[in-house]
Scaffold this active site. Sequence first.
Site, PDB file in Angstrom:
ATOM      1  CB  SER A  11      -1.030   0.126   1.260  1.00  0.00           C
ATOM      2  OG  SER A  11      -1.631   0.931   1.169  1.00  0.00           O
TER       3      SER A  11
ATOM      4  CE  LYS B 126      -2.554  -2.951  -0.268  1.00  0.00           C
ATOM      5  NZ  LYS B 126      -3.445  -3.110  -1.526  1.00  0.00           N
TER       6      LYS B 126
ATOM      7  CG  HIS C 290      -5.290  -2.011   3.217  1.00  0.00           C
ATOM      8  ND1 HIS C 290      -5.605  -1.680   1.873  1.00  0.00           N
ATOM      9  CD2 HIS C 290      -4.502  -1.322   4.028  1.00  0.00           C
ATOM     10  CE1 HIS C 290      -4.780  -0.617   2.063  1.00  0.00           C
ATOM     11  NE2 HIS C 290      -4.144  -0.199   3.206  1.00  0.00           N
ATOM     12  CG  ASN C 291      -6.740  -3.019  -1.274  1.00  0.00           C
ATOM     13  OD1 ASN C 291      -6.113  -2.327  -0.371  1.00  0.00           O
ATOM     14  ND2 ASN C 291      -6.762  -2.839  -2.557  1.00  0.00           N
TER      15      ASN C 291
ATOM     16  CD  GLU D 176      -8.151   1.714  -0.763  1.00  0.00           C
ATOM     17  OE1 GLU D 176      -8.302   1.739  -1.908  1.00  0.00           O
ATOM     18  OE2 GLU D 176      -7.007   1.649  -0.295  1.00  0.00           O
TER      19      GLU D 176
END
Length: 326
Positions: free
Chosen positions: A121, A189, A192-193, A196
């Site tokens: 990121s 990740k 995480h996205n 987001e």
Amino acid sequence: MQLGMIGLGRMGGNIVRRLMRHGHQAVVYDAVPQAVTALAGEGATASSSLEDFVGKLQAPKIVWIMLPAGEITQATVERLGGLLGQGDIIIDGGNSFYKDDIHRAAALAPKGIHYVDVGTSGGVWGLERGYCMMIGGEKATVDHLDPIFQALAPGKGDIPLTPGRESFDPRVELGYIHTGPVGSGHFVKMVHNGIEYGLMQAYAEGFDVLRNKNSAQLPADERYDLNMADIAEVWRRGSVVSSWLLDLTAIALAKDPDLSGFSGAVEDSGEGRWTINAAIEEAVPVDVLAAALFTRFRSRQDHTYAEKILSAMRFGFGGHVEKKAD
């Protein structure tokens, strides 16, 4: 250390530049010769083919792949599997699906080739800010690569230490973490996205409500002509909703308060869908994340100011340009 980079796009090229700034050596390859030439001019070693690329690496050879998830990454890993040998390392730093990582690592293991997945990121800002990394793989392999990760990470900066963290892994305070076995880095990740998506959607909807407060459908004495750019700026300073995403929103609104440069057709890059699928497999409710993903689907048919905010944020952190309509 020496590292080979395949894929010199928005992030791959800047990862190489950041590593070279920290004294590491880089061999580079890309299907676009101009990208290779540009980095060679900055100190990297150029290569003209995958075979030439691998031949210029010192053993144990470290290859970082920064390519779009899916077929192109899979094909590259398979070709490297025939060129690399015992003790060599393949790092996938793109946004691959974590189950693909597990299969690739299993296929490479009989050849003695190690596989590491790195959720990366930082987007187009990573060269200066550094990259937050979530790393999956064998401990010994990840530890061997530590000088690379430390060079790429943001470092402690001016973020104060969280109280009570004295017994935890200090590397996370620098901006990178060994999450566990192969696949775990891209899994973290991926979520995480997904988060987001939800954060971006909350900002987008909030600014849409603010902007429409001057609607003719409201009583005249309840209409406010609010300044979006100024509101974004004041929220950056001491507010509990301050964040880097808000910083990027403020930058976009300062340049173009109406965001006329964006249509509001918002793409999704895959991780949001995978996060929802993982939640289904785990029977975990993710109402906000699912709604945020579905809004992106709808945005390609009907756009609002909220979707322009989303597009502006995506361009701000990742350089994502809206696709033109067919």
